[in-house]
Design a protein around this motif. Structure first.
Motif, PDB file in Angstrom:
ATOM      1  N   GLN A 134      81.040  31.270  31.110  1.00  0.00           N
ATOM      2  CA  GLN A 134      80.031  32.252  31.459  1.00  0.00           C
ATOM      3  C   GLN A 134      79.865  33.249  30.316  1.00  0.00           C
ATOM      4  O   GLN A 134      80.807  33.542  29.596  1.00  0.00           O
ATOM      5  CB  GLN A 134      80.433  32.998  32.725  1.00  0.00           C
ATOM      6  CG  GLN A 134      80.522  32.099  33.939  1.00  0.00           C
ATOM      7  CD  GLN A 134      80.945  32.873  35.176  1.00  0.00           C
ATOM      8  OE1 GLN A 134      81.241  34.054  35.108  1.00  0.00           O
ATOM      9  NE2 GLN A 134      80.971  32.197  36.297  1.00  0.00           N
TER      10      GLN A 134
ATOM     11  N   ALA B 115      79.773  39.763  30.664  1.00  0.00           N
ATOM     12  CA  ALA B 115      78.938  40.698  31.414  1.00  0.00           C
ATOM     13  C   ALA B 115      78.441  41.810  30.492  1.00  0.00           C
ATOM     14  O   ALA B 115      79.173  42.307  29.643  1.00  0.00           O
ATOM     15  CB  ALA B 115      79.724  41.297  32.567  1.00  0.00           C
ATOM     16  N   GLN B 116      77.196  42.174  30.681  1.00  0.00           N
ATOM     17  CA  GLN B 116      76.610  43.245  29.888  1.00  0.00           C
ATOM     18  C   GLN B 116      77.109  44.586  30.416  1.00  0.00           C
ATOM     19  O   GLN B 116      77.191  44.793  31.622  1.00  0.00           O
ATOM     20  CB  GLN B 116      75.081  43.210  29.964  1.00  0.00           C
ATOM     21  CG  GLN B 116      74.471  41.974  29.336  1.00  0.00           C
ATOM     22  CD  GLN B 116      74.681  41.943  27.838  1.00  0.00           C
ATOM     23  OE1 GLN B 116      74.672  42.962  27.173  1.00  0.00           O
ATOM     24  NE2 GLN B 116      74.889  40.765  27.296  1.00  0.00           N
TER      25      GLN B 116
END
Length: 80
Positions: free
Chosen positions: A30, A33-34
């Motif tokens: 994945q 995450a931002q």
């Protein structure tokens, strides 16, 4: 004897296929995450950019410290 060897080989092939199907698929990588975007403000005294949740509100804007807030309010004739 030839048929026995054929049965053993086929048994091994089928058991290997069964194990491969039973194994869960590998997880897909994945993207990281931002980070959450912050609302930014500028100190009315010195122009420093800082997050609004860390800024001190005052008359004339937001400030990076209580000293800058007091200094600004003294310079501009506004007392709290």
């Amino acid at each position: 004897m030839k048929y026995l060897l054929l049965i053993v080989v086929l048994g091994l092939v089928f058991s290997m296929l069964a194990r491969k199907r039973a194994r869960p698929p590998a997880p897909k990588p994945q993207a990281p995450a931002q980070p959450k975007a912050l609302n930014m403000g500028t100190c009315a005294q010195c122009g420093l950019h800082l997050p609004l949740d860390e800024a001190l509100p005052g008359q004339g804007g937001v400030f990076c410290s209580s000293a800058h807030r007091a200094s600004y309010e003294l310079e501009h004739g506004k007392h709290s």
